[in-house]
Motif scaffolding. Structure first.
Motif, PDB file in Angstrom:
ATOM      1  N   HIS A  64     -20.440  -5.435   1.406  1.00 52.90           N
ATOM      2  CA  HIS A  64     -19.490  -5.255   0.310  1.00 52.90           C
ATOM      3  C   HIS A  64     -19.124  -6.621  -0.272  1.00 52.90           C
ATOM      4  O   HIS A  64     -18.703  -7.527   0.463  1.00 52.90           O
ATOM      5  CB  HIS A  64     -18.233  -4.546   0.810  1.00 52.90           C
ATOM      6  CG  HIS A  64     -18.471  -3.139   1.247  1.00 52.90           C
ATOM      7  ND1 HIS A  64     -18.234  -2.059   0.434  1.00 52.90           N
ATOM      8  CD2 HIS A  64     -18.948  -2.638   2.422  1.00 52.90           C
ATOM      9  CE1 HIS A  64     -18.539  -0.946   1.084  1.00 52.90           C
ATOM     10  NE2 HIS A  64     -18.982  -1.264   2.291  1.00 52.90           N
ATOM     11  N   GLU A 121     -21.436   7.664   7.155  1.00 51.60           N
ATOM     12  CA  GLU A 121     -21.575   6.319   6.606  1.00 51.60           C
ATOM     13  C   GLU A 121     -22.281   5.338   7.532  1.00 51.60           C
ATOM     14  O   GLU A 121     -22.418   4.172   7.194  1.00 51.60           O
ATOM     15  CB  GLU A 121     -20.183   5.765   6.266  1.00 51.60           C
ATOM     16  CG  GLU A 121     -19.477   6.562   5.170  1.00 51.60           C
ATOM     17  CD  GLU A 121     -18.044   6.099   4.959  1.00 51.60           C
ATOM     18  OE1 GLU A 121     -17.480   5.528   5.899  1.00 51.60           O
ATOM     19  OE2 GLU A 121     -17.515   6.304   3.870  1.00 51.60           O
ATOM     20  N   THR A 139     -16.333  10.131   9.699  1.00 53.38           N
ATOM     21  CA  THR A 139     -16.616   8.967   8.865  1.00 53.38           C
ATOM     22  C   THR A 139     -17.874   8.265   9.357  1.00 53.38           C
ATOM     23  O   THR A 139     -18.731   7.864   8.580  1.00 53.38           O
ATOM     24  CB  THR A 139     -15.428   7.986   8.893  1.00 53.38           C
ATOM     25  OG1 THR A 139     -14.268   8.666   8.426  1.00 53.38           O
ATOM     26  CG2 THR A 139     -15.700   6.780   8.024  1.00 53.38           C
ATOM     27  N   ARG A 173     -23.463   0.182  -6.693  1.00 49.95           N
ATOM     28  CA  ARG A 173     -23.813   0.428  -5.289  1.00 49.95           C
ATOM     29  C   ARG A 173     -25.290   0.795  -5.243  1.00 49.95           C
ATOM     30  O   ARG A 173     -25.757   1.632  -6.029  1.00 49.95           O
ATOM     31  CB  ARG A 173     -22.955   1.560  -4.717  1.00 49.95           C
ATOM     32  CG  ARG A 173     -23.186   1.859  -3.232  1.00 49.95           C
ATOM     33  CD  ARG A 173     -22.306   3.029  -2.800  1.00 49.95           C
ATOM     34  NE  ARG A 173     -22.435   3.303  -1.380  1.00 49.95           N
ATOM     35  CZ  ARG A 173     -21.616   2.816  -0.439  1.00 49.95           C
ATOM     36  NH1 ARG A 173     -20.585   2.053  -0.792  1.00 49.95           N
ATOM     37  NH2 ARG A 173     -21.807   3.106   0.834  1.00 49.95           N
ATOM     38  N   GLU A 222     -23.641  -1.886   5.663  1.00 53.80           N
ATOM     39  CA  GLU A 222     -23.095  -1.980   4.310  1.00 53.80           C
ATOM     40  C   GLU A 222     -22.594  -3.399   4.046  1.00 53.80           C
ATOM     41  O   GLU A 222     -21.801  -3.929   4.827  1.00 53.80           O
ATOM     42  CB  GLU A 222     -21.935  -1.003   4.131  1.00 53.80           C
ATOM     43  CG  GLU A 222     -22.290   0.442   4.408  1.00 53.80           C
ATOM     44  CD  GLU A 222     -21.061   1.316   4.415  1.00 53.80           C
ATOM     45  OE1 GLU A 222     -20.082   0.991   3.696  1.00 53.80           O
ATOM     46  OE2 GLU A 222     -21.051   2.310   5.159  1.00 53.80           O
ATOM     47  N   ASP A 236     -17.455  -3.589  -6.857  1.00 54.70           N
ATOM     48  CA  ASP A 236     -16.606  -2.684  -7.634  1.00 54.70           C
ATOM     49  C   ASP A 236     -17.332  -2.127  -8.851  1.00 54.70           C
ATOM     50  O   ASP A 236     -16.808  -1.249  -9.539  1.00 54.70           O
ATOM     51  CB  ASP A 236     -15.320  -3.403  -8.064  1.00 54.70           C
ATOM     52  CG  ASP A 236     -15.592  -4.619  -8.933  1.00 54.70           C
ATOM     53  OD1 ASP A 236     -16.766  -5.062  -9.008  1.00 54.70           O
ATOM     54  OD2 ASP A 236     -14.631  -5.141  -9.532  1.00 54.70           O
ATOM     55  N   THR A 247     -12.348  -0.462  -1.578  1.00 54.81           N
ATOM     56  CA  THR A 247     -13.003   0.604  -0.817  1.00 54.81           C
ATOM     57  C   THR A 247     -12.894   0.355   0.690  1.00 54.81           C
ATOM     58  O   THR A 247     -12.686   1.305   1.459  1.00 54.81           O
ATOM     59  CB  THR A 247     -14.485   0.710  -1.212  1.00 54.81           C
ATOM     60  OG1 THR A 247     -15.119  -0.567  -1.048  1.00 54.81           O
ATOM     61  CG2 THR A 247     -14.631   1.180  -2.644  1.00 54.81           C
ATOM     62  N   LEU A 248     -12.999  -0.893   1.108  1.00 56.59           N
ATOM     63  CA  LEU A 248     -12.865  -1.195   2.535  1.00 56.59           C
ATOM     64  C   LEU A 248     -11.417  -1.145   2.973  1.00 56.59           C
ATOM     65  O   LEU A 248     -11.100  -0.686   4.073  1.00 56.59           O
ATOM     66  CB  LEU A 248     -13.462  -2.574   2.833  1.00 56.59           C
ATOM     67  CG  LEU A 248     -14.983  -2.676   2.830  1.00 56.59           C
ATOM     68  CD1 LEU A 248     -15.410  -4.060   3.288  1.00 56.59           C
ATOM     69  CD2 LEU A 248     -15.611  -1.617   3.730  1.00 56.59           C
ATOM     70  N   ALA A 262     -22.804  -3.168  -2.122  1.00 61.59           N
ATOM     71  CA  ALA A 262     -21.786  -2.513  -2.945  1.00 61.59           C
ATOM     72  C   ALA A 262     -20.813  -3.540  -3.497  1.00 61.59           C
ATOM     73  O   ALA A 262     -20.473  -4.527  -2.834  1.00 61.59           O
ATOM     74  CB  ALA A 262     -21.031  -1.467  -2.129  1.00 61.59           C
ATOM     75  N   ASP A 304      -9.088   0.785   1.885  1.00 61.44           N
ATOM     76  CA  ASP A 304      -8.716   2.187   2.059  1.00 61.44           C
ATOM     77  C   ASP A 304      -9.422   2.797   3.268  1.00 61.44           C
ATOM     78  O   ASP A 304      -8.829   3.581   4.021  1.00 61.44           O
ATOM     79  CB  ASP A 304      -9.066   2.980   0.803  1.00 61.44           C
ATOM     80  CG  ASP A 304      -8.265   2.528  -0.416  1.00 61.44           C
ATOM     81  OD1 ASP A 304      -7.206   1.871  -0.221  1.00 61.44           O
ATOM     82  OD2 ASP A 304      -8.699   2.803  -1.550  1.00 61.44           O
ATOM     83  N   ARG A 305     -10.673   2.436   3.448  1.00 57.89           N
ATOM     84  CA  ARG A 305     -11.456   3.013   4.545  1.00 57.89           C
ATOM     85  C   ARG A 305     -10.926   2.601   5.910  1.00 57.89           C
ATOM     86  O   ARG A 305     -10.952   3.390   6.867  1.00 57.89           O
ATOM     87  CB  ARG A 305     -12.900   2.575   4.386  1.00 57.89           C
ATOM     88  CG  ARG A 305     -13.861   3.108   5.443  1.00 57.89           C
ATOM     89  CD  ARG A 305     -15.261   2.748   5.046  1.00 57.89           C
ATOM     90  NE  ARG A 305     -16.212   2.917   6.106  1.00 57.89           N
ATOM     91  CZ  ARG A 305     -17.475   2.554   6.038  1.00 57.89           C
ATOM     92  NH1 ARG A 305     -17.916   1.975   4.939  1.00 57.89           N
ATOM     93  NH2 ARG A 305     -18.306   2.741   7.050  1.00 57.89           N
TER      94      ARG A 305
END
Length: 384
Positions: free
Chosen positions: A196, A189, A185, A88, A194, A85, A235-236, A83, A238-239
């Motif tokens: 990133h 997921e 979560t 993905r 993953e 920005d 994304t990370l 993934a 925020d996660r």
């Protein structure tokens, strides 16, 4: 396999380094009947910063070693997700599954198996290596037929045996920490590891339990730390905002390095001591397991010829894949085009993953998919 050496103390095979590669070698050799002594300056469990994800082939190699990972040891994952920005893309493994497991848990399982087989250990026992002299452990001389260096990237055995000549292809900084996250979560997921991609490097997320993940990151930039890499990937960031850190951040160098030789006389190197690949490949542990099995086959024949001739092949594909991924790391434009191309044709990503895990030959991939992949990379609508 080999007869006991006269005198005391003595062993057939003396392994310097009690990490996963050293323990795997001890198990494989003991399964062939060798009397094995493992020495390490540390006490178990021995930890090391890593991504803690074992690919499907690791499962198969561990089974050959008699080590069985059960679901309660970690968390299963079925594939890989890339993934950024801009894109993905995900794919499942062609067969089998991987498992995320704490490094200390894996070490305990390997140690339990080695102990059950009768491997001998000398923990908290520095090994002394002096020029033109046999190795000694805990201040005592030791008689051995074979000496195996499994003491990591900064191997003292490698230097002592004059095997340091190498080609360093990449050098980056790696970090690792563990987080507790909410179960919902995890359920949505955790089926993939993953990876990133961000402006400061890559971060990858590996499930290691029902509510736990391992967060690892790599960067070329000296002075950059884990929290900075994560903060640069929205994304990370925020996660993980509400996640709870459950371990301290740890760091280490991650190298892609090939040695000119990995044996000399009665000495052999294994694991990171014998060459390594960048951590982004996820191949570090399985390389040590493959090499352990190869080493046991070689010493069963009474020499290191087989190991010396076939060791390089264990590194070839992982280092090729590392080279590709590191090019993408250095060239954001190419990376974005590549990920968009793969997202447009997920079958290509599935085929690339099959190559990565050794279930599809690279020449076969190029024959089947090379023209299509090249066209997608060059297509103006994808490059925009």
């Amino acid at each position: 396999m080999v007869s006991m050496i006269s005198g005391h103390p003595s062993c057939d095979v003396f392994i310097v380094g009690g990490g996963p590669a050293g323990l795997a070698a001890a198990i494989a050799l003991r399964q062939r009947g060798a009397d094995v002594l493992v020495a390490d300056a540390l006490r178990p469990p021995i930890d090391k910063p890593c991504g803690e994800g074992l690919m499907p082939e690791s499962h198969r190699a561990l089974i050959q070693l008699g080590v069985h990972l059960e679901p309660h040891h970690g968390a299963e994952f079925t594939g890989i997700t890339f993934a950024s920005d801009q894109a993905r893309v995900s794919a499942d493994f062609p067969s089998g599954s991987g498992i995320g497991v704490r490094r200390t848990t894996l070490h305990r399982l390997l140690l339990d198996r080695a102990s059950a087989l009768g491997v001998r250990f000398s923990w908290n026992a520095p090994v002394v290596l002096n020029a033109h002299q046999p190795a000694s452990v805990a201040g005592e001389s030791l008689a051995y037929r074979w000496l195996i260096g499994a003491d990591g990237t900064a191997s003292r055995v490698r230097t002592w045996a004059d095997l340091d000549s190498a080609h360093l292809r990449s050098r980056r900084f790696g970090f690792r920490a563990h987080y507790r996250i909410c179960p919902r979560t995890t359920e949505s997921e955790s089926r993939h590891v993953e990876v990133h991609w961000g402006p400061l490097g890559q971060a990858y997320i590996t499930p290691i339990g029902p509510e736990e993940i391992c967060v690892s990151a790599m960067t070329r930039q000296e002075g950059v730390r884990l929290n900075q890499i994560l903060a640069a990937i929205p994304t990370l960031r925020d996660r993980l905002r509400n996640a709870t850190a459950i371990s301290a951040e740890r760091g280490a160098l991650t190298l892609t390095r090939r040695l000119r030789r990995v044996t000399r006389d009665n000495i052999a190197l294994i694991g990171d001591a014998s060459g390594s690949v960048d951590a982004i490949t996820g191949e570090g542990l399985v390389l040590g397991f493959r090499q352990a099995l190869l080493l046991a086959d070689s010493l069963a024949a009474g020499n290191l010829t087989l190991y010396a001739s076939r060791h390089a092949a264990t590194l070839t594909l992982p280092q090729r894949m590392a080279s590709v991924l590191l090019v993408l790391d250095r060239r954001p434009g190419l990376r974005n085009r590549t990920l968009r191309a793969l997202a447009a044709r997920p079958s290509l990503f599935r085929a690339l993953l099959a190559v990565h895990v050794g279930e599809l030959a690279l020449p076969t991939f190029l024959l089947r998919h090379g023209p299509e992949f090249g066209t997608l990379l060059l297509a103006p609508q994808l490059a925009a």
